[in-house]
Scaffold this active site. Structure first.
Site, PDB file in Angstrom:
ATOM      1  N   LYS A 174      -3.004  32.693  52.569  1.00 40.07           N
ATOM      2  CA  LYS A 174      -3.158  32.927  51.131  1.00 40.07           C
ATOM      3  C   LYS A 174      -3.075  31.608  50.371  1.00 40.07           C
ATOM      4  O   LYS A 174      -3.854  31.360  49.450  1.00 40.07           O
ATOM      5  CB  LYS A 174      -2.096  33.934  50.644  1.00 40.07           C
ATOM      6  CG  LYS A 174      -2.394  35.354  51.119  1.00 40.07           C
ATOM      7  CD  LYS A 174      -1.272  36.356  50.903  1.00 40.07           C
ATOM      8  CE  LYS A 174      -1.660  37.694  51.547  1.00 40.07           C
ATOM      9  NZ  LYS A 174      -0.620  38.731  51.475  1.00 40.07           N
ATOM     10  N   ASP A 227      -1.290  42.415  43.649  1.00 45.52           N
ATOM     11  CA  ASP A 227      -1.345  43.311  44.811  1.00 45.52           C
ATOM     12  C   ASP A 227      -1.747  44.738  44.415  1.00 45.52           C
ATOM     13  O   ASP A 227      -2.097  45.543  45.273  1.00 45.52           O
ATOM     14  CB  ASP A 227       0.042  43.389  45.468  1.00 45.52           C
ATOM     15  CG  ASP A 227       0.157  42.501  46.690  1.00 45.52           C
ATOM     16  OD1 ASP A 227      -0.850  42.328  47.394  1.00 45.52           O
ATOM     17  OD2 ASP A 227       1.276  42.010  46.952  1.00 45.52           O
ATOM     18  N   GLN A 274       5.379  39.067  49.662  1.00 43.06           N
ATOM     19  CA  GLN A 274       4.848  39.530  50.946  1.00 43.06           C
ATOM     20  C   GLN A 274       5.712  40.661  51.508  1.00 43.06           C
ATOM     21  O   GLN A 274       6.934  40.558  51.546  1.00 43.06           O
ATOM     22  CB  GLN A 274       4.786  38.348  51.939  1.00 43.06           C
ATOM     23  CG  GLN A 274       4.100  38.655  53.253  1.00 43.06           C
ATOM     24  CD  GLN A 274       2.615  38.986  53.113  1.00 43.06           C
ATOM     25  OE1 GLN A 274       1.939  38.513  52.223  1.00 43.06           O
ATOM     26  NE2 GLN A 274       2.113  39.806  54.013  1.00 43.06           N
TER      27      GLN A 274
END
Ligand code: GUN
Length: 285
Positions: A53, A120, A97
C-alpha cells in the site's frame, strides 16, 4: 476455455489513470492526497500488504504516513491516534490494517474513523450509505471486483450472481454493489444446505470464503464468470484461491487467477478512494 481476467494488468491501467489525475489535482488545488496506514502487531501477511500500500501511494504521487505499533498497544492509544488523524489536514484517508490483535475491538476502531476519511469503506455510515444507494466510500476488494467485471465487458444487470462467503469486508458489501447494479444476488455461507445446487445457478460466481479450493469444477455452471477472492497458503507452500482453478477454468467463460486476479485490484481501489477523499475534502460536507 476461459478468458483469464488479468488483475495485474487492469490494476496497472487504473493506477496510471490515478497517477495522471493526481498530477492534475495537485496543479489545480495545491493539495497532495494523503493516506495514513496503521499496522498493529507483526502479522507477516499484514506487513506485506501494508508495504504494498505504501509503495502504491508513492507510485501515484500521494503523501503517505505509516504507523507501525507493537502488538501490545492498547485500544485507547490507537483511538487517540485516530482522533488526531481525523483532525489532520494533510491526511485524507485512514487505513487500519485488519486483523487487529485480539484485545483491540476492530468495531471500536472502525467507528472512530471519520467516515469521510474511511477509505476502507468499513464505517457503519459508509455501509449504510451503500445500502441506501448514497455516495460513499466503498470497501476496496468488492469495489475492485466490480471494476474487473466492468472492464472485462461482463454484463451484470439481470444476471444470477452467487457469493460464497458473508464477511463484512467482501461478501456483504459485494452483495449490495451487485444488487445496486440489478443482479439477482444470493449469498451462501457455512450453513447453506446444498451449496453446489446454488453455485450451479450462478452466471457470476464469487468465491470469498477463505477455504482453499472449495469450489470444485462440478459446482460451476457451464459459461459462468468465476471470481476468486481467496488467498490460501497450502502446507506444501503453494498459494491457491478458493476455487480449484484447473477444474473450474474449462467450464467458465471468464475466471480470475490467484495470485494476479482480485488481489491487485484492492490496492488500486484504495488509491481511488483516497483521491476521492482528497477531492471531497475541498467541498462542504
Ligand atoms: N485486511 C484484509 N483486507 C483488508 C482491507 O481491505 N483493509 C484493511 N484495512 N485490512 C484488511
Amino acid at each position: 476455455m476461459a478468458n483469464i481476467i488479468d488483475g495485474n494488468k487492469i490494476s496497472q491501467v487504473i493506477r496510471n489513470e490515478i497517477k495522471e489525475e493526481t498530477e492534475r489535482f495537485k496543479i489545480d488545488t495545491g493539495i497532495v492526497p494523503g493516506l495514513a496506514v496503521m499496522l498493529v502487531g507483526d502479522d507477516p501477511a499484514s506487513k506485506i500488504y501494508v508495504k504494498r500500500k505504501e509503495n502504491a501511494c508513492k507510485e501515484v504521487g500521494f503523501y503517505s504516513r505509516e504507523y507501525k505499533l507493537p502488538a501490545e498497544t492498547d485500544e485507547k492509544t490507537v483511538l487517540s491516534m485516530i482522533d488526531e488523524l481525523n483532525r489532520d489536514p494533510e491526511i485524507h484517508g485512514i487505513l487500519v490494517q485488519l486483523p487487529l490483535p485480539g484485545h483491540i475491538h476492530s468495531a471500536h476502531i472502525i467507528e472512530a474513523i471519520d467516515p469521510a476519511k474511511d477509505v476502507d469503506g468499513f464505517h457503519p455510515v459508509n455501509i449504510g450509505r451503500l445500502l441506501t444507494g448514497r455516495p460513499c466510500h466503498m470497501a476496496c476488494t468488492p469495489k475492485g471486483i466490480m471494476e474487473l467485471l466492468d472492464r472485462s465487458g461482463i454484463p451484470i444487470e439481470g444476471k444470477e450472481a452467487v457469493i460464497v462467503g458473508r464477511s463484512n469486508i467482501v461478501g456483504k458489501p459485494l452483495f449490495l454493489m451487485l444488487l445496486a447494479r440489478n443482479a439477482t444476488v444470493t449469498v451462501c455461507h457455512t450453513k447453506t444446505k446444498d451449496l453446489a445446487e446454488v453455485t450451479r445457478r450462478a452466471d457470476i460466481l464469487v468465491a470469498a470464503a477463505g477455504k482453499a479450493e472449495m469450489i470444485r469444477g462440478e459446482m460451476v455452471r457451464e459459461g459462468a464468470v468465476v471470481i476468486d477472492v481467496g488467498i490460501n497458503r497450502l502446507d506444501d507452500g503453494r498459494l491457491v484461491g478458493d476455487v480449484a482453478f484447473s477444474e473450474a477454468s474449462p467450464r467458465s467463460s471468464f475466471i480470475t487467477p490467484v495470485p494476479g486476479g482480485v488481489g491487485p485490484m484492492t490496492i488500486a481501489m484504495l488509491l481511488r478512494n483516497t483521491l476521492d477523499a482528497a477531492r471531497r475534502s475541498r467541498k462542504d460536507p
